[in-house]
Design an enzyme around this catalytic site. Structure first.
Site, short mmCIF file in Angstrom:
data_model
loop_
_atom_site.label_atom_id
_atom_site.label_comp_id
_atom_site.label_asym_id
_atom_site.label_seq_id
_atom_site.Cartn_x
_atom_site.Cartn_y
_atom_site.Cartn_z
CE1 TYR A 149 -1.62 3.41 2.71
CE2 TYR A 149 -3.43 2.82 1.24
CZ TYR A 149 -2.83 3.70 2.12
OH TYR A 149 -3.43 4.91 2.40
N1 LIG Z 1 -9.25 7.13 6.22
C1 LIG Z 1 -8.08 7.60 6.62
O1 LIG Z 1 -7.85 7.87 7.81
C2 LIG Z 1 -6.99 7.82 5.61
C3 LIG Z 1 -7.27 7.80 4.25
N2 LIG Z 1 -6.26 8.03 3.35
C4 LIG Z 1 -6.59 8.04 1.91
O2 LIG Z 1 -7.72 8.88 1.71
C5 LIG Z 1 -8.56 8.33 0.67
C6 LIG Z 1 -9.96 8.10 1.22
O3 LIG Z 1 -9.86 7.27 2.39
P1 LIG Z 1 -11.16 6.44 2.86
O4 LIG Z 1 -12.36 7.28 2.64
O5 LIG Z 1 -10.87 5.86 4.20
O6 LIG Z 1 -11.16 5.29 1.76
P2 LIG Z 1 -11.99 3.92 1.69
O7 LIG Z 1 -11.17 2.82 2.29
O8 LIG Z 1 -13.35 4.16 2.21
O9 LIG Z 1 -11.99 3.67 0.11
C7 LIG Z 1 -12.55 4.64 -0.74
C8 LIG Z 1 -13.23 3.94 -1.86
O10 LIG Z 1 -12.27 3.30 -2.71
C9 LIG Z 1 -13.01 2.38 -3.49
N3 LIG Z 1 -12.17 1.31 -4.02
C10 LIG Z 1 -11.41 0.43 -3.34
N4 LIG Z 1 -10.86 -0.46 -4.19
C11 LIG Z 1 -11.29 -0.13 -5.45
C12 LIG Z 1 -11.10 -0.67 -6.75
N5 LIG Z 1 -10.36 -1.77 -6.93
N6 LIG Z 1 -11.69 -0.05 -7.78
C13 LIG Z 1 -12.46 1.04 -7.61
N7 LIG Z 1 -12.70 1.60 -6.41
C14 LIG Z 1 -12.12 1.01 -5.34
C15 LIG Z 1 -14.08 1.81 -2.57
O11 LIG Z 1 -15.27 1.64 -3.34
P3 LIG Z 1 -16.51 0.74 -2.86
O12 LIG Z 1 -16.76 1.14 -1.41
O13 LIG Z 1 -17.62 1.13 -3.79
O14 LIG Z 1 -16.07 -0.71 -2.99
C16 LIG Z 1 -14.20 2.84 -1.46
O15 LIG Z 1 -15.48 3.39 -1.32
C17 LIG Z 1 -7.87 7.05 0.21
O16 LIG Z 1 -7.07 7.30 -0.93
C18 LIG Z 1 -6.99 6.69 1.40
O17 LIG Z 1 -5.87 5.88 1.01
C19 LIG Z 1 -4.96 8.26 3.73
C20 LIG Z 1 -4.65 8.27 5.07
C21 LIG Z 1 -5.64 8.09 6.11
N1 LIG Z 2 -8.23 3.36 1.42
C1 LIG Z 2 -7.92 3.60 2.71
N2 LIG Z 2 -6.68 4.03 3.03
C2 LIG Z 2 -6.37 4.24 4.34
C3 LIG Z 2 -7.32 4.04 5.35
C4 LIG Z 2 -8.63 3.61 4.97
O1 LIG Z 2 -9.52 3.43 5.82
N3 LIG Z 2 -8.87 3.41 3.66
N4 LIG Z 2 -7.01 4.26 6.65
C5 LIG Z 2 -5.77 4.58 7.01
C6 LIG Z 2 -5.51 4.69 8.49
O2 LIG Z 2 -6.35 5.66 9.06
C7 LIG Z 2 -4.10 5.00 8.86
O3 LIG Z 2 -3.79 6.31 8.41
C8 LIG Z 2 -3.95 4.94 10.38
O4 LIG Z 2 -2.61 5.13 10.70
C9 LIG Z 2 -4.68 4.79 6.04
N5 LIG Z 2 -5.14 4.63 4.67
#
Ligand SMILES: NC(=O)C1=CN([C@@H]2O[C@H](COP(=O)(O)OP(=O)(O)OC[C@H]3O[C@@H](n4cnc5c(N)ncnc54)[C@H](OP(=O)(O)O)[C@@H]3O)[C@@H](O)[C@H]2O)C=CC1
Ligand SMILES: Nc1nc2c(c(=O)[nH]1)N=C([C@H](O)[C@@H](O)CO)CN2
Length: 237
Positions: A149
């Site tokens: 990742y």
């Molecule tokens: N949440 C956090 O604390 C953090 C988030 N981030 C980044 O911020 C962004 C948003 O995070 P978050 O809202 O938690 O994300 P999620 O884990 O909720 O993923 C966002 C969406 O990505 C879609 N997705 C996953 N795999 C695929 C695929 N193969 N093809 C198409 N769509 C796909 C999913 O669609 P579906 O649900 O329809 O399957 C999901 O709704 C991400 O890029 C994440 O890496 C970075 C650090 C921390």
């Molecule tokens: N696609 C996602 N990316 C990440 C998620 C998640 O929920 N979906 N969550 C994290 C964590 O919050 C991490 O930042 C905790 O240290 C990172 N990326």
């Protein structure tokens, strides 16, 4: 003439959905991609959001999405690459397949969409056009348990610089590198306490800080090739 829409990939839930709803509130037409159909999408559709199914785990899936994107709009104001799979590393036989899938979601899909959707951004008559890559703090630091990742997010961060150079001055390309923004189901108190302790600000801010950062980029004509940290001071702990 109506404003050009903003595309957010993975906009069905959590950060992407929050940003989609805030963009709607700010008057932007919005297109989202989603992978899994669910009832929560209907509210977005009722508010006028165009929802396009997309599975970015294969090149064919990305190209199929692009074909339907082109059928749904003739221009784009911005593209936000938010879709992501926070899969832990696999030590088994599927380790390679896991890495390849994360490469496709985090790097190949943004790469192909940026290349093939440029014509939609060029067709936008508004003064500014943006591409925003949502990466991660661990792109710079690495991760013991999410190495694939972190590496593929690092690749997405590097693509920010390449596309910024390729697309200047007509299209600005930047990244937002969050650390913990919002929790997942099942995160227990011990996990939350440990996660908070990793940053100087010691909090779980919620998705509003992501929209504030996205808004800053969308409203600024003089930023490109940048990665904005959004990590509560992970580097000072
Ligand atoms: N949440 C956090 O604390 C953090 C988030 N981030 C980044 O911020 C962004 C948003 O995070 P978050 O809202 O938690 O994300 P999620 O884990 O909720 O993923 C966002 C969406 O990505 C879609 N997705 C996953 N795999 C695929 C695929 N193969 N093809 C198409 N769509 C796909 C999913 O669609 P579906 O649900 O329809 O399957 C999901 O709704 C991400 O890029 C994440 O890496 C970075 C650090 C921390
Ligand atoms: N696609 C996602 N990316 C990440 C998620 C998640 O929920 N979906 N969550 C994290 C964590 O919050 C991490 O930042 C905790 O240290 C990172 N990326």
């Amino acid at each position: 003439m109506s404003a050009a829409p903003i595309l957010i990939t993975g906009g069905a839930q959590r950060l992407g959905r929050h940003c989609a709803e805030r963009l709607l509130h700010d008057g932007h037409p919005v297109i989202i991609s989603y992978r899994r159909e669910r009832p929560e999408l209907d509210e977005l559709r009722q508010r006028g959001v165009v929802t396009l199914m997309a599975d970015f785990s294969s090149e064919a899936g990305v190209l199929d999405f692009l074909e339907r994107l082109r059928q749904s709009t003739d221009s784009l104001r911005a593209i936000v690459h938010n879709a992501s799979d926070w899969a832990p590393d696999s030590t088994g036989e599927d380790a390679g397949a896991n890495f390849e899938r994360l490469f496709r979601v985090h790097m190949l899909a943004p790469y192909l969409i940026n290349l093939h959707a440029r014509e939609l951004l060029d067709a936008c008559i508004e003064p500014q056009r943006d591409i925003v890559h949502i990466t991660d703090f661990v792109a710079q630091k690495g991760s013991r348990k999410h190495a694939a990742y972190a590496a593929t997010k690092a690749g997405l961060d590097n693509l920010t610089r390449s596309f910024a150079a390729m697309y200047a001055p007509d299209i600005q390309v930047n990244a937002i590198a969050p650390a913990l923004i919002m929790l997942n189901e099942g995160d227990d108190e011990a996990y939350v306490a440990k996660a908070k302790s990793k940053s100087a600000m010691q909090l779980v801010p919620g998705p509003g800080v992501v929209y504030q950062t996205l808004r800053y980029l969308l409203d600024n004509r003089y930023i490109t090739g940048a990665t904005l940290p959004l990590d509560g001071g992970r580097n000072v702990v």
